[in-house]
Design a protein around this motif. Structure first.
Motif, PDB file in Angstrom:
ATOM      1  N   ILE A 226       3.968   5.263  -8.092  1.00  0.00           N
ATOM      2  CA  ILE A 226       4.908   4.209  -7.934  1.00  0.00           C
ATOM      3  C   ILE A 226       4.223   3.628  -6.569  1.00  0.00           C
ATOM      4  O   ILE A 226       4.215   4.153  -5.679  1.00  0.00           O
ATOM      5  CB  ILE A 226       6.374   4.239  -7.675  1.00  0.00           C
ATOM      6  CG1 ILE A 226       6.736   5.081  -9.084  1.00  0.00           C
ATOM      7  CG2 ILE A 226       6.992   2.935  -7.796  1.00  0.00           C
ATOM      8  CD1 ILE A 226       7.428   6.486  -8.610  1.00  0.00           C
ATOM      9  N   VAL A 227       3.596   2.367  -6.633  1.00  0.00           N
ATOM     10  CA  VAL A 227       3.133   1.632  -5.719  1.00  0.00           C
ATOM     11  C   VAL A 227       3.316   0.317  -5.219  1.00  0.00           C
ATOM     12  O   VAL A 227       3.361  -0.500  -6.265  1.00  0.00           O
ATOM     13  CB  VAL A 227       1.557   2.213  -5.795  1.00  0.00           C
ATOM     14  CG1 VAL A 227       0.630   1.239  -7.131  1.00  0.00           C
ATOM     15  CG2 VAL A 227       0.543   1.600  -4.634  1.00  0.00           C
ATOM     16  N   ARG A 228       3.283  -0.177  -4.297  1.00  0.00           N
ATOM     17  CA  ARG A 228       3.649  -1.731  -3.698  1.00  0.00           C
ATOM     18  C   ARG A 228       2.127  -2.003  -3.278  1.00  0.00           C
ATOM     19  O   ARG A 228       1.448  -1.851  -2.703  1.00  0.00           O
ATOM     20  CB  ARG A 228       4.377  -1.863  -2.433  1.00  0.00           C
ATOM     21  CG  ARG A 228       4.802  -3.031  -2.306  1.00  0.00           C
ATOM     22  CD  ARG A 228       5.716  -2.989  -0.858  1.00  0.00           C
ATOM     23  NE  ARG A 228       7.047  -2.984  -1.153  1.00  0.00           N
ATOM     24  CZ  ARG A 228       8.059  -3.230  -1.512  1.00  0.00           C
ATOM     25  NH1 ARG A 228       7.841  -4.538  -2.357  1.00  0.00           N
ATOM     26  NH2 ARG A 228       9.313  -2.779  -1.795  1.00  0.00           N
ATOM     27  N   GLY A 229       1.652  -3.211  -4.241  1.00  0.00           N
ATOM     28  CA  GLY A 229       0.282  -3.737  -4.182  1.00  0.00           C
ATOM     29  C   GLY A 229       0.207  -4.511  -3.103  1.00  0.00           C
ATOM     30  O   GLY A 229       1.318  -4.897  -2.535  1.00  0.00           O
ATOM     31  N   LYS A 230      -0.939  -5.128  -3.201  1.00  0.00           N
ATOM     32  CA  LYS A 230      -1.189  -6.025  -1.828  1.00  0.00           C
ATOM     33  C   LYS A 230      -0.442  -7.498  -1.861  1.00  0.00           C
ATOM     34  O   LYS A 230      -0.357  -7.989  -1.112  1.00  0.00           O
ATOM     35  CB  LYS A 230      -2.619  -6.258  -1.649  1.00  0.00           C
ATOM     36  CG  LYS A 230      -3.537  -6.945  -2.360  1.00  0.00           C
ATOM     37  CD  LYS A 230      -4.855  -7.153  -2.319  1.00  0.00           C
ATOM     38  CE  LYS A 230      -5.655  -7.716  -3.339  1.00  0.00           C
ATOM     39  NZ  LYS A 230      -7.207  -7.792  -2.469  1.00  0.00           N
TER      40      LYS A 230
ATOM     41  N   ASN B 176      -5.643  -0.771   0.595  1.00  0.00           N
ATOM     42  CA  ASN B 176      -4.866  -1.121  -1.012  1.00  0.00           C
ATOM     43  C   ASN B 176      -5.940  -0.549  -2.013  1.00  0.00           C
ATOM     44  O   ASN B 176      -5.908  -1.265  -2.993  1.00  0.00           O
ATOM     45  CB  ASN B 176      -4.899  -2.497  -0.860  1.00  0.00           C
ATOM     46  CG  ASN B 176      -3.440  -3.039  -0.339  1.00  0.00           C
ATOM     47  OD1 ASN B 176      -2.231  -2.504  -0.755  1.00  0.00           O
ATOM     48  ND2 ASN B 176      -3.492  -3.473   0.770  1.00  0.00           N
ATOM     49  N   VAL B 177      -6.470   0.532  -1.597  1.00  0.00           N
ATOM     50  CA  VAL B 177      -7.165   1.319  -2.872  1.00  0.00           C
ATOM     51  C   VAL B 177      -6.915   2.642  -3.066  1.00  0.00           C
ATOM     52  O   VAL B 177      -6.445   3.167  -1.784  1.00  0.00           O
ATOM     53  CB  VAL B 177      -8.751   1.048  -2.797  1.00  0.00           C
ATOM     54  CG1 VAL B 177      -9.145  -0.409  -2.906  1.00  0.00           C
ATOM     55  CG2 VAL B 177      -9.256   1.611  -1.664  1.00  0.00           C
TER      56      VAL B 177
ATOM     57  N   GLY C 229       0.879  -1.194  -0.009  1.00  0.00           N
ATOM     58  CA  GLY C 229      -0.073   0.061  -0.004  1.00  0.00           C
ATOM     59  C   GLY C 229       0.929   1.304  -0.153  1.00  0.00           C
ATOM     60  O   GLY C 229       0.281   2.393  -0.222  1.00  0.00           O
ATOM     61  N   ASP C 230       2.073   1.242   0.326  1.00  0.00           N
ATOM     62  CA  ASP C 230       2.946   2.440   0.112  1.00  0.00           C
ATOM     63  C   ASP C 230       3.212   2.953  -1.187  1.00  0.00           C
ATOM     64  O   ASP C 230       3.199   2.223  -1.923  1.00  0.00           O
ATOM     65  CB  ASP C 230       4.258   1.924   0.815  1.00  0.00           C
ATOM     66  CG  ASP C 230       4.365   1.791   2.263  1.00  0.00           C
ATOM     67  OD1 ASP C 230       3.402   2.011   2.950  1.00  0.00           O
ATOM     68  OD2 ASP C 230       5.480   1.438   2.777  1.00  0.00           O
TER      69      ASP C 230
END
Lengths: 122, 421
Positions: free
Chosen positions: B87-91, B124-125, B71-72
């Motif tokens: 740029i995102v770290r997904g679940k 995570n949205v 989520g970051d």
């Protein structure tokens, strides 16, 4: 961000008069003070702190970054101010600016408003 | 041939000897003539660079340790390619990159206040503040308020627009081409191997600075791409720097590298005390054994740091505590904002301090290096004024400035790519 100005760990009482002017939690707050400092200000800080630096570093070595007492945190903030100010006395002839350089206030520290003892700086 | 021939090398170093170049090699391969400054001066070249370099090559935009948890996210404003990048770290833990653009009408999904914005996606949205369209952190459009009011809406086609993204040693790169011509590993090539294996991700204490410079991005890049300037520009902040040697030149495809050796500084009294805190520690002290073997292949004890140029706009100066006390490495990046304005980003990386004394020592070392950067950046706007004046038409480059010559040559190749067809 105010600082409790009247306490330092036992054995460092002689440095208490420096706290009000120099000790701040963040790089941005310390920079504001340093940019206005005179050669005399740098000299006074330097001559008071340098001889005590081994003891200061020894005391801080026993301190975790987070969870310091107010007195320990004051010592840390004073040491941080000295860490950034010392080159102005040792290398820059007492100038608040780095000679022949870019305007320091145009550099933006991404960590500038974080307490310098934050466990994570990233 | 290079000057490593016959030398005793560190284990593994022999795999990189083909990258090494002697001064004679450098002069032969890159020439010794003056280099035109038209590519710096001409605004039309900048438009070509946007299209043929920044939209085609792999660009470092983040690090894994900036977004360590699910989520970051990080949003980076990138005027050079006319976009805001998410740029995102997904679940699932995977890092992805997307245009930070709501597929409804184009608003930013994540509002930004600066060139870089950090945050965490709840549940995570990510939800666009304009009309509330909701996107999963892995891209798909999840929910649309009053969806029935659209008549026809194919949500499956309206996810966030993904940008090619890959990771090398924890550094997150993107490529804006629809179909990148090379993978990141292919693009980095031998550079990825030369600099690979160092524990970059363990040095997560980052002192980061940025500024907007009124100069072309290459003026800033070139100023940090050589060691020739050290004895003069840094006479104030690095007095008594002894025996500096800029050597071990390497050409690595579109990238290049070289090494700064030296006897170090005759440290001021305060620096000596702060340095002793870091030098005495097994983690913060010099760790020459961690330097990958192709760097400092002979294991010289006076190794200070490796100075590369990763085309087009990224530098990793790898020190492993051997140069500035306690500093693992530092990076530079140069982002064009327009032809004559550049966002410079410099970051000093240390291993995490375990107590307050180590942090204070890091603050001192960081201040020394920040001050040296102030000296470096002090030249850049003046240089650009000089270049624009028309008083000179070329740069006259000496051997230690070979990475400028190489970068200029690489840039020319990219700008003329396809013209021969």
């Amino acid at each position: 961000m105010s600082v409790q100005t009247d306490t330092l760990p036992a054995g460092f009482e002689d440095l208490v008069p420096l706290l009000a002017h120099w000790a701040r939690q963040t790089e941005n707050l310390r920079s504001d003070i340093r940019w206005k400092a005179s050669a005399e200000d740098f000299k006074a800080l330097y001559e008071a702190v340098l001889p005590r630096l081994p003891d200061i570093l020894g005391a801080l070595e026993a301190c975790p970054l987070e969870g310091m007492s107010a007195a320990e945190e004051n010592l840390f903030n004073l040491a941080a101010a000295f860490a950034e100010a010392a080159p102005h006395h040792e290398l820059y002839g007492g100038s608040a600016d780095v000679p022949f350089s870019f305007a320091a206030h145009r550099f933006r520290p991404g960590h500038g408003d974080l307490p310098s003892n934050a466990r994570i700086l990233r | 041939m290079n000057d490593l021939a016959g030398a005793a090398l560190r284990p593994g170093a022999e795999a990189f000897t083909h990258l090494g170049r002697s001064i004679e090699d450098i002069r032969s391969e890159l020439g010794v003539g003056a280099v035109s400054i038209d590519t710096i001066r001409d605004p039309a070249v900048y438009e070509l660079e946007r299209e043929k370099v920044f939209r085609k090559t792999w660009l470092k935009v983040a690090t894994e340790w900036e977004i360590p948890e699910k989520g970051d996210y990080k949003v980076k404003e990138m005027p050079v390619v006319d976009t805001s990048l998410l740029i995102v770290r997904g679940k699932d833990g995977k890092v992805r990159a997307f245009h930070n653009v709501c597929t409804h009408r184009g608003n930013k999904v994540v509002p930004t206040q600066d060139f870089e914005t950090f945050g965490k996606a709840r549940a995570n949205v990510l939800s666009c503040r304009f009309h509330g369209w909701v996107f999963n952190t892995d891209g798909p459009l999840r929910a649309v308020p009053l969806e029935g009011g659209f008549g026809s809406l194919d949500k499956a086609c309206l996810g966030l627009k993904e940008v090619a993204c890959d990771i090398w040693e924890g550094f997150i790169f993107v490529n804006f081409a629809d179909r990148p011509e090379q993978t990141l590993a292919e693009y980095l090539g031998d550079f990825g191997k030369l600099f690979g294996g160092f524990p970059y991700s363990e040095a997560t204490t980052a002192f980061r600075y940025s500024t907007v410079l009124d100069c072309n991005w290459k003026v800033a890049l070139y100023a940090f791409s050589e060691g020739y300037h050290v004895p003069t520009i840094h006479a104030g902040s690095l007095p008594g720097f002894t025996g500096i040697e800029h050597a071990d030149f390497k050409l690595v495809g579109p990238h290049a590298s070289s090494t700064i050796y030296g006897g170090g500084m005759e440290a001021a009294a305060s620096t000596a005390q702060f340095a002793s805190v870091l030098h005495a520690d097994a983690e913060h002290g010099p760790r020459p054994e961690l330097v990958p073997p192709g760097i400092n292949p002979r294991g010289r004890s006076d190794f200070q740091f490796e100075l590369p140029n990763i085309f087009p706009n990224f530098l990793i100066h790898l020190a492993a505590g051997c140069g500035y006390p306690g500093m693992a490495y530092f990076t530079h990046q140069f982002w064009p904002l327009d032809h004559g304005r550049t966002l410079w980003e410099g970051i000093n990386y240390f291993r995490p301090a375990r107590n307050a004394a180590e942090r204070v020592a890091q603050i001192h070392v960081n201040a020394l290096h920040r001050n040296a950067w102030l000296e470096d950046t002090g030249t850049m706007e003046d240089t650009f004024v000089g270049i624009r004046s028309g008083a000179i038409d070329a740069m006259h480059l000496m051997d230690q400035e070979f990475m400028i010559r190489h970068a200029a040559s690489t840039l020319d190749r990219y700008l003329t790519k396809g013209e021969e067809q």
